[in-house]
Design a protein around this motif. Sequence first.
Motif, PDB file in Angstrom:
ATOM      1  N   LEU A  17      17.766   0.109   4.087  1.00 23.96           N
ATOM      2  CA  LEU A  17      17.015  -0.835   3.261  1.00 23.96           C
ATOM      3  C   LEU A  17      15.701  -0.154   2.930  1.00 23.96           C
ATOM      4  O   LEU A  17      15.017   0.344   3.824  1.00 23.96           O
ATOM      5  CB  LEU A  17      16.766  -2.130   4.018  1.00 23.96           C
ATOM      6  CG  LEU A  17      18.011  -2.891   4.469  1.00 23.96           C
ATOM      7  CD1 LEU A  17      17.622  -4.094   5.302  1.00 23.96           C
ATOM      8  CD2 LEU A  17      18.834  -3.314   3.272  1.00 23.96           C
ATOM      9  N   GLN A  18      15.348  -0.118   1.668  1.00 23.39           N
ATOM     10  CA  GLN A  18      14.181   0.661   1.257  1.00 23.39           C
ATOM     11  C   GLN A  18      13.366  -0.076   0.210  1.00 23.39           C
ATOM     12  O   GLN A  18      13.917  -0.701  -0.687  1.00 23.39           O
ATOM     13  CB  GLN A  18      14.645   1.998   0.685  1.00 23.39           C
ATOM     14  CG  GLN A  18      13.531   2.852   0.132  1.00 23.39           C
ATOM     15  CD  GLN A  18      14.061   4.162  -0.389  1.00 23.39           C
ATOM     16  OE1 GLN A  18      14.599   4.942   0.367  1.00 23.39           O
ATOM     17  NE2 GLN A  18      13.919   4.403  -1.678  1.00 23.39           N
ATOM     18  N   VAL A  19      12.054   0.020   0.348  1.00 23.98           N
ATOM     19  CA  VAL A  19      11.114  -0.462  -0.662  1.00 23.98           C
ATOM     20  C   VAL A  19      10.273   0.731  -1.087  1.00 23.98           C
ATOM     21  O   VAL A  19       9.769   1.473  -0.237  1.00 23.98           O
ATOM     22  CB  VAL A  19      10.184  -1.562  -0.096  1.00 23.98           C
ATOM     23  CG1 VAL A  19       9.157  -1.969  -1.131  1.00 23.98           C
ATOM     24  CG2 VAL A  19      10.978  -2.752   0.351  1.00 23.98           C
ATOM     25  N   LYS A  20      10.136   0.906  -2.382  1.00 24.15           N
ATOM     26  CA  LYS A  20       9.335   2.009  -2.903  1.00 24.15           C
ATOM     27  C   LYS A  20       8.274   1.427  -3.825  1.00 24.15           C
ATOM     28  O   LYS A  20       8.587   0.651  -4.728  1.00 24.15           O
ATOM     29  CB  LYS A  20      10.215   2.987  -3.673  1.00 24.15           C
ATOM     30  CG  LYS A  20       9.505   4.245  -4.103  1.00 24.15           C
ATOM     31  CD  LYS A  20      10.418   5.161  -4.879  1.00 24.15           C
ATOM     32  CE  LYS A  20      11.388   5.840  -3.948  1.00 24.15           C
ATOM     33  NZ  LYS A  20      12.136   6.912  -4.619  1.00 24.15           N
ATOM     34  N   ILE A  21       7.025   1.778  -3.566  1.00 24.48           N
ATOM     35  CA  ILE A  21       5.920   1.337  -4.407  1.00 24.48           C
ATOM     36  C   ILE A  21       5.408   2.550  -5.172  1.00 24.48           C
ATOM     37  O   ILE A  21       4.858   3.486  -4.578  1.00 24.48           O
ATOM     38  CB  ILE A  21       4.779   0.709  -3.573  1.00 24.48           C
ATOM     39  CG1 ILE A  21       5.306  -0.512  -2.817  1.00 24.48           C
ATOM     40  CG2 ILE A  21       3.603   0.351  -4.454  1.00 24.48           C
ATOM     41  CD1 ILE A  21       4.283  -1.124  -1.879  1.00 24.48           C
ATOM     42  N   GLU A  22       5.625   2.532  -6.479  1.00 27.85           N
ATOM     43  CA  GLU A  22       5.164   3.631  -7.332  1.00 27.85           C
ATOM     44  C   GLU A  22       3.652   3.529  -7.511  1.00 27.85           C
ATOM     45  O   GLU A  22       3.102   2.432  -7.653  1.00 27.85           O
ATOM     46  CB  GLU A  22       5.850   3.579  -8.690  1.00 27.85           C
ATOM     47  CG  GLU A  22       7.366   3.713  -8.625  1.00 27.85           C
ATOM     48  CD  GLU A  22       7.844   5.072  -8.161  1.00 27.85           C
ATOM     49  OE1 GLU A  22       7.091   6.064  -8.308  1.00 27.85           O
ATOM     50  OE2 GLU A  22       8.963   5.148  -7.651  1.00 27.85           O
ATOM     51  N   ARG A  23       2.990   4.695  -7.494  1.00 27.50           N
ATOM     52  CA  ARG A  23       1.538   4.747  -7.689  1.00 27.50           C
ATOM     53  C   ARG A  23       1.213   5.799  -8.732  1.00 27.50           C
ATOM     54  O   ARG A  23       1.798   6.878  -8.738  1.00 27.50           O
ATOM     55  CB  ARG A  23       0.834   5.074  -6.373  1.00 27.50           C
ATOM     56  CG  ARG A  23       1.176   4.106  -5.265  1.00 27.50           C
ATOM     57  CD  ARG A  23       0.444   4.396  -3.997  1.00 27.50           C
ATOM     58  NE  ARG A  23       0.752   5.721  -3.483  1.00 27.50           N
ATOM     59  CZ  ARG A  23       0.072   6.304  -2.494  1.00 27.50           C
ATOM     60  NH1 ARG A  23      -0.939   5.703  -1.937  1.00 27.50           N
ATOM     61  NH2 ARG A  23       0.414   7.497  -2.072  1.00 27.50           N
ATOM     62  N   GLU A  24       0.286   5.475  -9.582  1.00 28.36           N
ATOM     63  CA  GLU A  24      -0.083   6.386 -10.657  1.00 28.36           C
ATOM     64  C   GLU A  24      -0.837   7.594 -10.103  1.00 28.36           C
ATOM     65  O   GLU A  24      -1.829   7.446  -9.397  1.00 28.36           O
ATOM     66  CB  GLU A  24      -0.960   5.650 -11.674  1.00 28.36           C
ATOM     67  CG  GLU A  24      -1.231   6.446 -12.926  1.00 28.36           C
ATOM     68  CD  GLU A  24      -2.021   5.653 -13.939  1.00 28.36           C
ATOM     69  OE1 GLU A  24      -2.915   6.260 -14.555  1.00 28.36           O
ATOM     70  OE2 GLU A  24      -1.748   4.455 -14.097  1.00 28.36           O
ATOM     71  N   GLY A  25      -0.333   8.784 -10.399  1.00 28.26           N
ATOM     72  CA  GLY A  25      -0.985  10.013  -9.976  1.00 28.26           C
ATOM     73  C   GLY A  25      -0.796  10.365  -8.510  1.00 28.26           C
ATOM     74  O   GLY A  25      -1.397  11.310  -8.021  1.00 28.26           O
ATOM     75  N   LYS A  26      -0.008   9.611  -7.785  1.00 32.99           N
ATOM     76  CA  LYS A  26       0.224   9.869  -6.360  1.00 32.99           C
ATOM     77  C   LYS A  26       1.713   9.735  -6.065  1.00 32.99           C
ATOM     78  O   LYS A  26       2.469   9.173  -6.842  1.00 32.99           O
ATOM     79  CB  LYS A  26      -0.533   8.859  -5.492  1.00 32.99           C
ATOM     80  CG  LYS A  26      -2.024   8.924  -5.628  1.00 32.99           C
ATOM     81  CD  LYS A  26      -2.664   7.890  -4.716  1.00 32.99           C
ATOM     82  CE  LYS A  26      -4.173   7.909  -4.842  1.00 32.99           C
ATOM     83  NZ  LYS A  26      -4.800   6.910  -3.971  1.00 32.99           N
ATOM     84  N   LYS A  27       2.100  10.227  -4.906  1.00 28.53           N
ATOM     85  CA  LYS A  27       3.479  10.041  -4.464  1.00 28.53           C
ATOM     86  C   LYS A  27       3.694   8.574  -4.120  1.00 28.53           C
ATOM     87  O   LYS A  27       2.765   7.892  -3.685  1.00 28.53           O
ATOM     88  CB  LYS A  27       3.772  10.908  -3.244  1.00 28.53           C
ATOM     89  CG  LYS A  27       3.766  12.380  -3.546  1.00 28.53           C
ATOM     90  CD  LYS A  27       4.128  13.187  -2.326  1.00 28.53           C
ATOM     91  CE  LYS A  27       4.100  14.666  -2.661  1.00 28.53           C
ATOM     92  NZ  LYS A  27       4.432  15.495  -1.513  1.00 28.53           N
ATOM     93  N   PRO A  28       4.915   8.081  -4.303  1.00 28.89           N
ATOM     94  CA  PRO A  28       5.164   6.655  -4.021  1.00 28.89           C
ATOM     95  C   PRO A  28       5.103   6.362  -2.525  1.00 28.89           C
ATOM     96  O   PRO A  28       5.366   7.222  -1.689  1.00 28.89           O
ATOM     97  CB  PRO A  28       6.571   6.431  -4.561  1.00 28.89           C
ATOM     98  CG  PRO A  28       7.207   7.771  -4.558  1.00 28.89           C
ATOM     99  CD  PRO A  28       6.102   8.755  -4.797  1.00 28.89           C
ATOM    100  N   LEU A  29       4.763   5.120  -2.201  1.00 24.74           N
ATOM    101  CA  LEU A  29       4.841   4.645  -0.818  1.00 24.74           C
ATOM    102  C   LEU A  29       6.264   4.197  -0.569  1.00 24.74           C
ATOM    103  O   LEU A  29       6.837   3.476  -1.388  1.00 24.74           O
ATOM    104  CB  LEU A  29       3.882   3.470  -0.603  1.00 24.74           C
ATOM    105  CG  LEU A  29       2.400   3.760  -0.739  1.00 24.74           C
ATOM    106  CD1 LEU A  29       1.604   2.463  -0.626  1.00 24.74           C
ATOM    107  CD2 LEU A  29       1.954   4.729   0.331  1.00 24.74           C
ATOM    108  N   VAL A  30       6.846   4.611   0.540  1.00 24.14           N
ATOM    109  CA  VAL A  30       8.236   4.287   0.839  1.00 24.14           C
ATOM    110  C   VAL A  30       8.323   3.690   2.234  1.00 24.14           C
ATOM    111  O   VAL A  30       7.799   4.250   3.195  1.00 24.14           O
ATOM    112  CB  VAL A  30       9.130   5.548   0.765  1.00 24.14           C
ATOM    113  CG1 VAL A  30      10.568   5.210   1.096  1.00 24.14           C
ATOM    114  CG2 VAL A  30       9.031   6.199  -0.601  1.00 24.14           C
TER     115      VAL A  30
END
Length: 114
Positions: A83-96
């Motif tokens: 089960l995974q949640v990924k938060i995309e961030r502008e100019g940075k690697k996503p939080l997973v």
Amino acid sequence: MLHRTELINDSDFTIISLYQAEYRGLVEYYRLAYNLHTLTKLEGVMEMSLTKRLSAKFRISVPKVYKKYKAIFSVESKPYTVLQVKIEREGKKPLVACWGAPFNAMGFPASYVP
């Protein structure tokens, strides 16, 4: 009866991260035990609790939780369903945040790349 009601206002990312951190902590504590394999029962109970918590938060069924958060991790050519949640961030690697991935030496899911 719904347990862990204090998590209902947290984000899905925070909830999955918290469950993973709690399970990882227990596994690390009991790592030297001869019967570490019995923690798979605990993993199942915690996964059930996690999916029920997310289903209550979003008012969806447990199978829909699995459908929404399902991801495949591959470790040494062996696939793991997580089960995974990924938060995309502008100019940075996503939080997973992941639940169910095997850990590497640093305690991150095995396919995590900082």
